[in-house]
Design a protein around this motif. Structure first.
Motif, mmCIF file in Angstrom:
data_model
loop_
_atom_site.group_PDB
_atom_site.id
_atom_site.type_symbol
_atom_site.label_atom_id
_atom_site.label_comp_id
_atom_site.label_asym_id
_atom_site.label_seq_id
_atom_site.Cartn_x
_atom_site.Cartn_y
_atom_site.Cartn_z
ATOM 1 N N SER A 77 30.605 -14.257 29.782
ATOM 2 C CA SER A 77 31.223 -15.547 29.774
ATOM 3 C C SER A 77 30.687 -16.178 28.195
ATOM 4 O O SER A 77 31.416 -16.657 27.984
ATOM 5 C CB SER A 77 31.737 -16.286 31.285
ATOM 6 O OG SER A 77 32.013 -15.313 32.089
ATOM 7 N N TYR A 78 29.607 -16.602 28.484
ATOM 8 C CA TYR A 78 28.094 -17.111 28.032
ATOM 9 C C TYR A 78 28.434 -16.323 26.627
ATOM 10 O O TYR A 78 29.103 -17.279 25.554
ATOM 11 C CB TYR A 78 26.901 -16.862 27.386
ATOM 12 C CG TYR A 78 26.382 -18.144 27.116
ATOM 13 C CD1 TYR A 78 26.050 -19.326 26.933
ATOM 14 C CD2 TYR A 78 25.035 -17.423 26.488
ATOM 15 C CE1 TYR A 78 25.252 -20.062 26.426
ATOM 16 C CE2 TYR A 78 24.452 -17.815 25.274
ATOM 17 C CZ TYR A 78 24.579 -19.304 26.040
ATOM 18 O OH TYR A 78 23.405 -19.662 24.662
ATOM 19 N N TYR A 79 28.571 -15.491 26.035
ATOM 20 C CA TYR A 79 28.370 -14.764 24.830
ATOM 21 C C TYR A 79 30.090 -14.959 24.443
ATOM 22 O O TYR A 79 30.216 -14.391 23.160
ATOM 23 C CB TYR A 79 27.779 -13.522 24.383
ATOM 24 C CG TYR A 79 27.006 -13.708 24.781
ATOM 25 C CD1 TYR A 79 26.500 -14.137 23.554
ATOM 26 C CD2 TYR A 79 25.383 -13.558 25.714
ATOM 27 C CE1 TYR A 79 24.692 -14.133 23.367
ATOM 28 C CE2 TYR A 79 24.320 -13.848 25.457
ATOM 29 C CZ TYR A 79 23.638 -14.385 25.005
ATOM 30 O OH TYR A 79 22.669 -14.147 24.175
ATOM 31 N N ARG A 86 29.137 -22.741 22.091
ATOM 32 C CA ARG A 86 27.730 -21.797 23.054
ATOM 33 C C ARG A 86 26.364 -22.683 23.277
ATOM 34 O O ARG A 86 24.916 -22.462 23.782
ATOM 35 C CB ARG A 86 27.962 -20.633 22.608
ATOM 36 C CG ARG A 86 26.630 -19.662 23.549
ATOM 37 C CD ARG A 86 27.247 -18.064 23.574
ATOM 38 N NE ARG A 86 26.551 -17.628 22.139
ATOM 39 C CZ ARG A 86 26.880 -16.962 21.106
ATOM 40 N NH1 ARG A 86 28.264 -16.507 20.645
ATOM 41 N NH2 ARG A 86 26.604 -16.842 19.853
ATOM 42 N N LEU A 89 26.361 -25.820 24.722
ATOM 43 C CA LEU A 89 26.179 -25.445 26.582
ATOM 44 C C LEU A 89 24.847 -25.263 26.542
ATOM 45 O O LEU A 89 24.289 -25.587 27.650
ATOM 46 C CB LEU A 89 27.677 -24.442 26.457
ATOM 47 C CG LEU A 89 26.936 -23.838 28.112
ATOM 48 C CD1 LEU A 89 28.007 -25.293 28.852
ATOM 49 C CD2 LEU A 89 28.171 -22.442 28.140
ATOM 50 N N PHE A 90 24.180 -23.917 24.996
ATOM 51 C CA PHE A 90 22.167 -23.952 26.203
ATOM 52 C C PHE A 90 21.881 -25.317 26.300
ATOM 53 O O PHE A 90 21.133 -25.450 26.871
ATOM 54 C CB PHE A 90 22.557 -22.773 24.969
ATOM 55 C CG PHE A 90 20.529 -22.914 24.444
ATOM 56 C CD1 PHE A 90 20.693 -21.250 26.223
ATOM 57 C CD2 PHE A 90 20.057 -23.205 24.351
ATOM 58 C CE1 PHE A 90 19.488 -21.522 25.873
ATOM 59 C CE2 PHE A 90 18.426 -22.367 24.061
ATOM 60 C CZ PHE A 90 18.038 -22.329 25.229
#
Length: 100
Positions: A77-79, A86, A89-90
């Protein structure tokens, strides 16, 4: 030694060295070997001061993390998120983990 000089010795562009230094890109084992060679140090130099207990305490990640379905779903989901979002979010996750 400057980033430019190190990059020349390793055979890459200095921007890549910057990305390694800031953590934007991961360093592969073979690249770490090349960097150590260029700096005339052993690869273990980059891990001095770490021991197994420190690593376990700071990571708190199960050894079989890649076998965890939830973790794999999270990574997928992250990628799937666009790169700019992204990255944000990181950074949020990093801040939240520092607070915890």
């Amino acid at each position: 030694m400057t980033q430019q000089q190190l990059a020349e010795r390793v055979g890459i562009k200095f921007q890549q060295i910057q990305k390694y230094e800031t953590g934007a890109n991961r360093v592969s084992a073979s690249r770490l070997w090349d960097i150590a060679d260029a700096l005339e140090v052993s690869v273990s130099f980059f891990f001095e001061g770490l021991n197994e207990e420190d690593t376990k305490a700071s990571n708190k990640i199960p050894a079989d993390i890649l076998g965890d379905k939830e973790a794999l779903d999270l990574v997928r989901s992250y990628y799937a998120i666009p790169e700019a979002q992204r990255r944000r979010l990181f950074e949020l996750a990093r801040v939240l983990s520092d607070v915890a």
